[in-house]
Motif scaffolding. Structure first.
Motif, PDB file in Angstrom:
ATOM      1  N   LEU B 163       0.815  -1.213   0.000  1.00 35.08           N
ATOM      2  CA  LEU B 163       0.000   0.000   0.000  1.00 35.08           C
ATOM      3  C   LEU B 163       0.852   1.267   0.000  1.00 35.08           C
ATOM      4  CD1 LEU B 163      -2.740   1.481   0.311  1.00 35.08           C
ATOM      5  CD2 LEU B 163      -2.512   1.139   2.794  1.00 35.08           C
ATOM      6  N   THR B 164       1.904   1.283   0.816  1.00 37.71           N
ATOM      7  CA  THR B 164       2.734   2.484   0.905  1.00 37.71           C
ATOM      8  C   THR B 164       3.518   2.705  -0.385  1.00 37.71           C
ATOM      9  OG1 THR B 164       2.863   2.266   3.307  1.00 37.71           O
ATOM     10  CG2 THR B 164       4.552   3.621   2.252  1.00 37.71           C
ATOM     11  N   VAL B 165       3.996   1.636  -1.000  1.00 37.07           N
ATOM     12  CA  VAL B 165       4.670   1.749  -2.298  1.00 37.07           C
ATOM     13  C   VAL B 165       3.676   2.263  -3.342  1.00 37.07           C
ATOM     14  CG1 VAL B 165       5.690   0.395  -4.181  1.00 37.07           C
ATOM     15  CG2 VAL B 165       6.468   0.056  -1.808  1.00 37.07           C
ATOM     16  N   LEU B 166       2.483   1.720  -3.345  1.00 36.74           N
ATOM     17  CA  LEU B 166       1.453   2.154  -4.297  1.00 36.74           C
ATOM     18  C   LEU B 166       1.193   3.652  -4.162  1.00 36.74           C
ATOM     19  CD1 LEU B 166      -0.807   1.512  -6.354  1.00 36.74           C
ATOM     20  CD2 LEU B 166      -2.281   0.954  -4.395  1.00 36.74           C
ATOM     21  N   SER B 167       1.060   4.116  -2.932  1.00 32.88           N
ATOM     22  CA  SER B 167       0.812   5.544  -2.693  1.00 32.88           C
ATOM     23  C   SER B 167       1.938   6.399  -3.260  1.00 32.88           C
ATOM     24  CB  SER B 167       0.679   5.768  -1.182  1.00 32.88           C
ATOM     25  OG  SER B 167       0.619   7.124  -0.854  1.00 32.88           O
ATOM     26  N   ASN B 168       3.175   5.892  -3.150  1.00 31.43           N
ATOM     27  CA  ASN B 168       4.336   6.661  -3.582  1.00 31.43           C
ATOM     28  C   ASN B 168       4.626   6.566  -5.075  1.00 31.43           C
ATOM     29  OD1 ASN B 168       5.954   8.113  -1.353  1.00 31.43           O
ATOM     30  ND2 ASN B 168       5.294   6.217  -0.372  1.00 31.43           N
ATOM     31  N   LEU B 169       3.895   5.734  -5.801  1.00 35.08           N
ATOM     32  CA  LEU B 169       4.103   5.702  -7.262  1.00 35.08           C
ATOM     33  C   LEU B 169       2.955   6.359  -8.009  1.00 35.08           C
ATOM     34  CD1 LEU B 169       2.298   3.290  -8.820  1.00 35.08           C
ATOM     35  CD2 LEU B 169       3.945   1.818  -7.676  1.00 35.08           C
ATOM     36  N   LEU B 170       1.868   6.669  -7.311  1.00 40.76           N
ATOM     37  CA  LEU B 170       0.745   7.346  -7.991  1.00 40.76           C
ATOM     38  C   LEU B 170       1.179   8.726  -8.476  1.00 40.76           C
ATOM     39  CD1 LEU B 170      -2.304   6.480  -5.710  1.00 40.76           C
ATOM     40  CD2 LEU B 170      -1.646   5.428  -7.884  1.00 40.76           C
ATOM     41  N   GLY B 171       0.828   9.045  -9.709  1.00 36.86           N
ATOM     42  CA  GLY B 171       1.172  10.346 -10.279  1.00 36.86           C
ATOM     43  C   GLY B 171       2.581  10.421 -10.839  1.00 36.86           C
ATOM     44  N   THR B 172       3.365   9.357 -10.678  1.00 34.06           N
ATOM     45  CA  THR B 172       4.711   9.321 -11.251  1.00 34.06           C
ATOM     46  C   THR B 172       4.659   8.627 -12.605  1.00 34.06           C
ATOM     47  OG1 THR B 172       5.495   7.135 -10.527  1.00 34.06           O
ATOM     48  CG2 THR B 172       5.530   8.913  -8.878  1.00 34.06           C
ATOM     49  N   PRO B 173       5.738   8.711 -13.385  1.00 38.26           N
ATOM     50  CA  PRO B 173       5.748   8.011 -14.684  1.00 38.26           C
ATOM     51  C   PRO B 173       5.613   6.487 -14.555  1.00 38.26           C
ATOM     52  CG  PRO B 173       7.492   9.673 -14.600  1.00 38.26           C
ATOM     53  CD  PRO B 173       6.932   9.572 -13.215  1.00 38.26           C
ATOM     54  N   LEU B 174       5.732   5.943 -13.353  1.00 33.30           N
ATOM     55  CA  LEU B 174       5.617   4.487 -13.163  1.00 33.30           C
ATOM     56  C   LEU B 174       4.168   4.029 -13.034  1.00 33.30           C
ATOM     57  CD1 LEU B 174       8.463   4.061 -10.502  1.00 33.30           C
ATOM     58  CD2 LEU B 174       8.630   3.762 -12.987  1.00 33.30           C
ATOM     59  N   GLU B 175       3.229   4.949 -12.859  1.00 24.06           N
ATOM     60  CA  GLU B 175       1.837   4.566 -12.580  1.00 24.06           C
ATOM     61  C   GLU B 175       1.235   3.776 -13.734  1.00 24.06           C
ATOM     62  OE1 GLU B 175      -0.986   7.599 -10.983  1.00 24.06           O
ATOM     63  OE2 GLU B 175      -2.315   6.860 -12.542  1.00 24.06           O
ATOM     64  N   PRO B 176       0.793   2.538 -13.494  1.00 17.78           N
ATOM     65  CA  PRO B 176       0.189   1.730 -14.556  1.00 17.78           C
ATOM     66  C   PRO B 176      -1.315   2.006 -14.665  1.00 17.78           C
ATOM     67  CG  PRO B 176       0.337   0.413 -12.573  1.00 17.78           C
ATOM     68  CD  PRO B 176       0.849   1.795 -12.208  1.00 17.78           C
ATOM     69  N   ASP B 177      -1.947   1.361 -15.619  1.00 15.52           N
ATOM     70  CA  ASP B 177      -3.398   1.485 -15.801  1.00 15.52           C
ATOM     71  C   ASP B 177      -4.087   0.436 -14.932  1.00 15.52           C
ATOM     72  OD1 ASP B 177      -5.997   1.737 -16.630  1.00 15.52           O
ATOM     73  OD2 ASP B 177      -5.616   1.203 -18.728  1.00 15.52           O
ATOM     74  N   PHE B 178      -4.881   0.900 -13.965  1.00 17.74           N
ATOM     75  CA  PHE B 178      -5.535  -0.004 -13.030  1.00 17.74           C
ATOM     76  C   PHE B 178      -6.946  -0.394 -13.489  1.00 17.74           C
ATOM     77  CE2 PHE B 178      -2.560   2.574 -10.493  1.00 17.74           C
ATOM     78  CZ  PHE B 178      -1.847   1.580  -9.836  1.00 17.74           C
ATOM     79  N   THR B 179      -7.346   0.042 -14.673  1.00 14.50           N
ATOM     80  CA  THR B 179      -8.738  -0.112 -15.086  1.00 14.50           C
ATOM     81  C   THR B 179      -9.172  -1.583 -15.084  1.00 14.50           C
ATOM     82  OG1 THR B 179      -8.509   1.837 -16.477  1.00 14.50           O
ATOM     83  CG2 THR B 179     -10.406   0.410 -16.901  1.00 14.50           C
ATOM     84  N   GLY B 180     -10.204  -1.862 -14.310  1.00 11.09           N
ATOM     85  CA  GLY B 180     -10.839  -3.167 -14.349  1.00 11.09           C
ATOM     86  C   GLY B 180     -10.138  -4.271 -13.589  1.00 11.09           C
ATOM     87  N   VAL B 211     -10.435   0.704 -10.595  1.00 11.53           N
ATOM     88  CA  VAL B 211     -10.282  -0.729 -10.341  1.00 11.53           C
ATOM     89  C   VAL B 211     -11.650  -1.405 -10.286  1.00 11.53           C
ATOM     90  CG1 VAL B 211      -8.104  -0.386  -9.068  1.00 11.53           C
ATOM     91  CG2 VAL B 211     -10.280  -0.626  -7.803  1.00 11.53           C
ATOM     92  N   ARG B 212     -11.629  -2.723 -10.502  1.00 16.37           N
ATOM     93  CA  ARG B 212     -12.876  -3.488 -10.352  1.00 16.37           C
ATOM     94  C   ARG B 212     -13.218  -3.618  -8.875  1.00 16.37           C
ATOM     95  NH1 ARG B 212     -12.998  -9.758 -10.541  1.00 16.37           N
ATOM     96  NH2 ARG B 212     -15.217 -10.239 -10.461  1.00 16.37           N
ATOM     97  N   ARG B 213     -12.242  -4.047  -8.101  1.00 13.50           N
ATOM     98  CA  ARG B 213     -12.438  -4.205  -6.658  1.00 13.50           C
ATOM     99  C   ARG B 213     -11.103  -3.989  -5.963  1.00 13.50           C
ATOM    100  NH1 ARG B 213     -14.898 -10.193  -6.025  1.00 13.50           N
ATOM    101  NH2 ARG B 213     -12.754 -10.570  -6.721  1.00 13.50           N
ATOM    102  N   LEU B 214     -11.159  -3.670  -4.716  1.00 18.03           N
ATOM    103  CA  LEU B 214      -9.952  -3.616  -3.886  1.00 18.03           C
ATOM    104  C   LEU B 214     -10.043  -4.739  -2.861  1.00 18.03           C
ATOM    105  CD1 LEU B 214      -8.197  -0.437  -2.734  1.00 18.03           C
ATOM    106  CD2 LEU B 214      -8.532  -2.290  -1.096  1.00 18.03           C
ATOM    107  N   ARG B 215      -8.965  -5.501  -2.739  1.00 13.47           N
ATOM    108  CA  ARG B 215      -8.939  -6.614  -1.766  1.00 13.47           C
ATOM    109  C   ARG B 215      -7.772  -6.408  -0.808  1.00 13.47           C
ATOM    110  NH1 ARG B 215      -8.466 -11.992  -4.703  1.00 13.47           N
ATOM    111  NH2 ARG B 215      -8.522 -12.693  -2.544  1.00 13.47           N
TER     112      ARG B 215
END
Lengths: 270, 270
Positions: B163-180, B211-215
Motif C-alpha cells: 500500500l505504501t509503495v502504491l501511494s508513492n508511485l501514484l502520479g509518477t511516470p511508473l503509474e500503470p493502468d488499473f482499469t478493471g 479498479v474493479r475491486r480492492l482486496r
C-alpha cells in the motif's frame, strides 16, 4: 480581532490552551475563542469526523470570527477537508486560516477554494521548549501582520507543507495549483529512506514541477536508518530537485519546533 | 528455465542465497544465477544506483534468462525504475519479473511498459519462519506455473502492491493502468493512522477509482498507535472504499510473510 481555535485533527491539551489564553489576556489586543470541540477525544481524533467538521464549519460561517487557528496537527484533517468545502459559507472568505503539519490537508483545499491560508505555529506549540515565543509570533502575525513573524527569505508567492502530508494530498481533490510558488517543505519523525521515497513521489509530480523553487525547512527527529543512509536530508532533497529539474532554493526557517515562522499562501487568485 | 536474481533495492543476505540455491539444486528443474550485485552494499542499498541498474539491465537483456527474480525489498527500486525502462532491450519482453514490496515500483513501470510481471515471494523470504515453503511456492510458479501457488480467489485481471509503495508511485511516470483489475494491497510496519492516511490518498486517485475491486491482504507488524486508533485495518480499508465508491472485495492471501501467494499481473495488453 477575534480568533477561533478548532481541532480538525487531534485533541488539544488543556495546559496548552490555558497558556495561550494567558498570553492573549496579557497582550489585550485580541479575543480568543477556544471551541470546546478541541478537547473532545474519539480514538485518534479530537472527536468523531462529524464533531470536528461541525466545529470547523461553525467558525467558518461565523462573521464575527476574523481568524481560524488550528489547534494542533497529528492526523485527521484530511477526513473532513472535502466536506468542509461543500457550499463554503460566505463568511468563510473574510478570515485567515493558520496552522501547519496535518492541517496542510485543509490548507491545500482551502487555498484551492480561494480562502486565505497561512502556515505557522499552533496553540499546542505552547508545550514545546520556547513555545511561548511561537505563540507570540503567531499572534503578532494574526493581529498585527508583523513582518518579523514571516519566514525571513520569502520574496514572492510561497506555500509551505509538511512533506509527508504534501505527498498524501497529491492527486486528491485537495491538490492546489503550485505554479510559480516557492514551495517550503519540512518533516518530523521519519526515516531518511522515507524522506528519499517521499521526495521521489513529490518531485515526480507534474504539478510540483511547476513550482518556482523548492526550499527545505528542518527535518526533525529523524528515526534511525539501518544501515546508515549515507546521505543527509539536504543531499537527498537537492538530489531529487536535480533529477526532476526543480530549482533548489536553499534552506527555510520552518519546522516542527518553536522557531517555526509564518508563510502566508499567495493571494493572487482571490 | 534459467532464473536470474538481482537486487534493485537492498542487499541480499548470503544465508538466504545459500538456502535458495540448495532448494534449486534439490529440485533439479531449473538453473539459478544469483548476480554478484545482490551482495553489494552502499549505504541503504545493494550497491550504488549505477550498479543496481547495470545488473538489472544485464539480466533484462540476456536472452538466456527466462525469469528475473528480485532478491528482496527494503527500499530503492524507485531510484532506478525509469532508467531501467529506457530503450527496453528486446530480450526483456520474453521473461517474467517476480517480487513484491519495494519491487512494486519496478513492477508498476515494467507492466506499464508491456513486460510480464508477477507479485510473489523473493529469495530473502528464505530467512522467514516457514520461508522454505515460500521459496518452493515461487519456484513452483516460475518453473511449472503451478496454479496452487496463486492467490486462491483470483478470478480475473489482478495486480498486487504494498500500500505504501502504491501511494508513492501514484502520479509518477511508473503509474500503470488499473482499469478493471482487482487490486490487492498489503502493508507492514506502519501505524494505523498511516494506513488510514495512505488509504485516503490512494482511494482519492481517479486512476485507482477505475479498479474493479480492492482486496485487502495482511497488514503486518502494526506499530502502536497513541491513542488507540479505534478502527482495525479492515474497518479502515472498507471505510475508504465506501467513501470513494470503490467495491471492497474482501481479504486476500498476500503479505510480508511466508504464506504470501503469487499474483500475476494482467497480460491483456501484451
Amino acid at each position: 480581532m477575534r480568533i477561533a481555535v478548532v481541532a480538525p485533527s487531534c485533541t488539544l491539551r488543556r495546559e496548552a490552551a490555558d497558556g495561550v489564553a494567558a498570553i492573549v489576556a496579557r497582550r489585550g489586543d485580541c479575543e480568543l475563542f477556544i471551541h470546546p470541540q478541541c478537547f473532545l477525544s474519539d480514538g485518534h481524533f479530537a472527536g468523531a469526523d462529524e464533531a470536528r467538521l461541525a466545529a470547523l464549519r461553525e467558525v467558518m460561517a461565523d462573521p464575527a470570527v476574523d481568524a481560524v487557528w488550528f489547534a494542533r496537527g497529528g492526523y485527521g484533517s484530511n477526513r473532513i477537508a472535502e466536506a468542509a468545502l461543500v457550499d463554503v459559507p460566505q463568511a468563510a472568505a473574510g478570515k485567515v486560516y493558520l496552522g501547519y503539519s496535518d492541517a496542510g490537508f485543509l490548507q491545500a483545499g482551502f487555498h484551492k477554494a480561494g480562502l486565505s491560508v497561512a502556515w505557522g505555529p499552533m496553540p499546542q506549540d505552547m508545550l514545546r521548549g520556547g513555545g511561548e515565543a511561537a505563540i507570540e509570533r503567531a499572534l503578532d502575525w494574526l493581529v498585527l501582520r508583523d513582518p518579523a513573524a514571516l519566514e525571513p527569505a520569502l520574496d514572492g508567492p510561497a506555500m509551505a507543507f509538511n512533506l509527508t502530508v504534501l505527498s498524501n494530498l497529491l492527486g486528491t481533490p485537495l491538490e492546489p495549483d503550485f505554479t510559480g510558488v516557492d514551495l517550503l517543505i519540512e518533516d518530523v519523525g521519519e526515516h531518511l529512506y522515507r524522506i528519499d521515497r517521499t521526495m521521489f513521489h513529490v518531485t515526480a509530480s507534474p504539478a510540483i514541477q511547476n513550482v518556482r523553487r523548492l526550499r527545505l525547512g528542518r527535518i526533525a527527529d529523524i528515526l534511525p536508518n539501518d544501515p546508515d543512509f549515507a546521505m543527509d536530508e539536504s543531499a537527498i532533497v537537492e538530489q531529487w530537485c536535480a533529477r526532476s529539474g526543480i530549482a533548489f532554493g536553499g534552506r527555510a526557517d520552518i519546522g516542527h519546533d518553536a522557531r517555526n515562522r509564518i508563510v502566508p499562501f499567495p493571494a493572487e487568485n482571490r
